[in-house]
Design a protein around this motif. Sequence first.
Motif, PDB file in Angstrom:
ATOM      1  N   SER A   1       0.832  -1.198   0.000  1.00 46.21           N
ATOM      2  CA  SER A   1       0.000   0.000   0.000  1.00 46.21           C
ATOM      3  C   SER A   1       0.869   1.251   0.000  1.00 46.21           C
ATOM      4  O   SER A   1       1.868   1.327   0.717  1.00 46.21           O
ATOM      5  CB  SER A   1      -0.913   0.009   1.235  1.00 46.21           C
ATOM      6  OG  SER A   1      -1.638   1.222   1.308  1.00 46.21           O
TER       7      SER A   1
ATOM      8  N   LYS B   1      -0.732   4.331   0.323  1.00 47.81           N
ATOM      9  CA  LYS B   1      -1.635   5.367   0.811  1.00 47.81           C
ATOM     10  C   LYS B   1      -1.128   5.958   2.120  1.00 47.81           C
ATOM     11  O   LYS B   1      -0.579   5.266   2.973  1.00 47.81           O
ATOM     12  CB  LYS B   1      -3.024   4.787   1.043  1.00 47.81           C
ATOM     13  CG  LYS B   1      -3.692   4.257  -0.222  1.00 47.81           C
ATOM     14  CD  LYS B   1      -4.203   5.366  -1.115  1.00 47.81           C
ATOM     15  CE  LYS B   1      -5.411   6.039  -0.509  1.00 47.81           C
ATOM     16  NZ  LYS B   1      -6.007   7.039  -1.408  1.00 47.81           N
TER      17      LYS B   1
ATOM     18  N   ASP C   1      -9.987   3.598  -0.953  1.00 51.95           N
ATOM     19  CA  ASP C   1      -9.522   2.617   0.030  1.00 51.95           C
ATOM     20  C   ASP C   1     -10.550   1.513   0.220  1.00 51.95           C
ATOM     21  O   ASP C   1     -10.204   0.378   0.554  1.00 51.95           O
ATOM     22  CB  ASP C   1      -9.246   3.312   1.366  1.00 51.95           C
ATOM     23  CG  ASP C   1      -8.063   4.250   1.269  1.00 51.95           C
ATOM     24  OD1 ASP C   1      -6.925   3.758   1.208  1.00 51.95           O
ATOM     25  OD2 ASP C   1      -8.273   5.477   1.233  1.00 51.95           O
TER      26      ASP C   1
ATOM     27  N   THR D   1      -7.727  -4.361  -7.190  1.00 50.00           N
ATOM     28  CA  THR D   1      -6.870  -3.680  -6.211  1.00 50.00           C
ATOM     29  C   THR D   1      -6.476  -4.537  -5.016  1.00 50.00           C
ATOM     30  O   THR D   1      -5.567  -4.170  -4.273  1.00 50.00           O
ATOM     31  CB  THR D   1      -7.585  -2.431  -5.665  1.00 50.00           C
ATOM     32  OG1 THR D   1      -8.744  -2.836  -4.911  1.00 50.00           O
ATOM     33  CG2 THR D   1      -8.002  -1.494  -6.795  1.00 50.00           C
TER      34      THR D   1
ATOM     35  N   LYS E   1      -8.262  -4.751  -2.496  1.00 50.02           N
ATOM     36  CA  LYS E   1      -8.894  -4.083  -1.360  1.00 50.02           C
ATOM     37  C   LYS E   1     -10.348  -4.537  -1.291  1.00 50.02           C
ATOM     38  O   LYS E   1     -10.892  -5.062  -2.264  1.00 50.02           O
ATOM     39  CB  LYS E   1      -8.816  -2.566  -1.528  1.00 50.02           C
ATOM     40  CG  LYS E   1      -7.399  -2.018  -1.591  1.00 50.02           C
ATOM     41  CD  LYS E   1      -7.411  -0.531  -1.895  1.00 50.02           C
ATOM     42  CE  LYS E   1      -6.004   0.007  -2.083  1.00 50.02           C
ATOM     43  NZ  LYS E   1      -6.002   1.446  -2.462  1.00 50.02           N
TER      44      LYS E   1
ATOM     45  N   PRO F   1      -2.928  -5.137   4.724  1.00 51.20           N
ATOM     46  CA  PRO F   1      -3.055  -5.682   3.367  1.00 51.20           C
ATOM     47  C   PRO F   1      -3.125  -7.203   3.353  1.00 51.20           C
ATOM     48  O   PRO F   1      -3.817  -7.789   2.514  1.00 51.20           O
ATOM     49  CB  PRO F   1      -1.791  -5.177   2.669  1.00 51.20           C
ATOM     50  CG  PRO F   1      -1.429  -3.918   3.403  1.00 51.20           C
ATOM     51  CD  PRO F   1      -1.809  -4.186   4.832  1.00 51.20           C
TER      52      PRO F   1
END
Length: 388
Positions: free
Chosen positions: A180, A182, A269, A286, A288, A336
């Motif tokens: 990630s 972010k 997200d 992704t 996610k 993750p």
Amino acid sequence: MKNVYLISNVTRGGKTYLEYLIPALNALRHTYNCIVLQTDKTGLSRQEAEEILDYPVEQVEVEVIANLASQVVISNDAWIGRLLDDSNFGIFMTHGNVGMPTKDKYYYAELTSYWDVVISSSRSGFDLIRSGLQRYRPDRKALKSLIADGIALRADLRKTSPVATLPIKVPRFFESAPVSDKASDDYVVGLLPTQLGICPSGASLYENLQTVINAVKSQLPHARFILRPYMADLQHSTLKDLCSQLSAYDWITIDTAGTSSTVFYQQCDTIITDASTGGVSFMLNTCKLPIYYVPTTEESNPTVDVWLQQMNNLLPIAKNGDELKELALGFSLMSPEDCYFIYKKFYETQYNNLPLPQDVFHDLIENRHDSMFCQLTIDSFGNINERD
């Protein structure tokens, strides 16, 4: 050389739905005489379509499609099946990578019933198509269910084979959790309603936006939101008014028309949706997790009930605001690796050992209902006939 017609006809479908033809075209273009037809409903010019497909496209009226005879026809649009002559062998590619908790108890069998083969890119979609046809055809014979609109040129009580394949528009499987990048204080929630009229009354994300936004904000006050309206709803007056009201908040962004889904996914997200298969597409692209907000309604619906059973312990599902609060907070704390565990379980359950779509197209064209991939057919009475 045998002709194969590929038809794009989804209303305002743009690039998103045209791309469903790419695997079939790429698999067949060197073996058959592929002819791509597009109507003016799609929102794309002929030149734009040719650039996307890297192949010649003919812009035609629907009358041209209705005049096809004794051909193989592959389409991204279910409705056009009503206009095909009975002599054609029709293959419809369903949209998305998972089934949907739609209000339609027949799971759109009023449309898929006109096709000889219906390709679904997941096991859950395959099961819903099969059960929808099983419910629809006895009711149709008993005149409890009638043609939705207009006169169909093609028989809808025909032998139909649902076929499950690997997803048509999904990238490679993640072998491990991606890293990630972010920032810890930046949390973006995508809001992804499906098309107006798809969800049961009271279950549309549009109807529940206040509950959804407040639930997330109560746990994550710093969260920002991106609302991505369904493309076919952009001109709806109610939606225009809603977007205008939401634009007053500096922490809510309205996704602009024409933005690719990939760009939208990369900004988020998590994604909260009511029924859109885009929630799963987000996860597959992704690694996610999405949240499906499927509130309990007064009426029991067979499609929603089956979908909830299918997705139990596979997808994060909230049935009320309190459950949504718990999921929103839990997601912000997950690593993750935690997300990857859920992603992998879902992927293996829905797609493991399914064939590649390009392999399926070749065999269907040559062998039709005798294809090795047609493991069952549904007859005009809704009976299932499985291959020995």
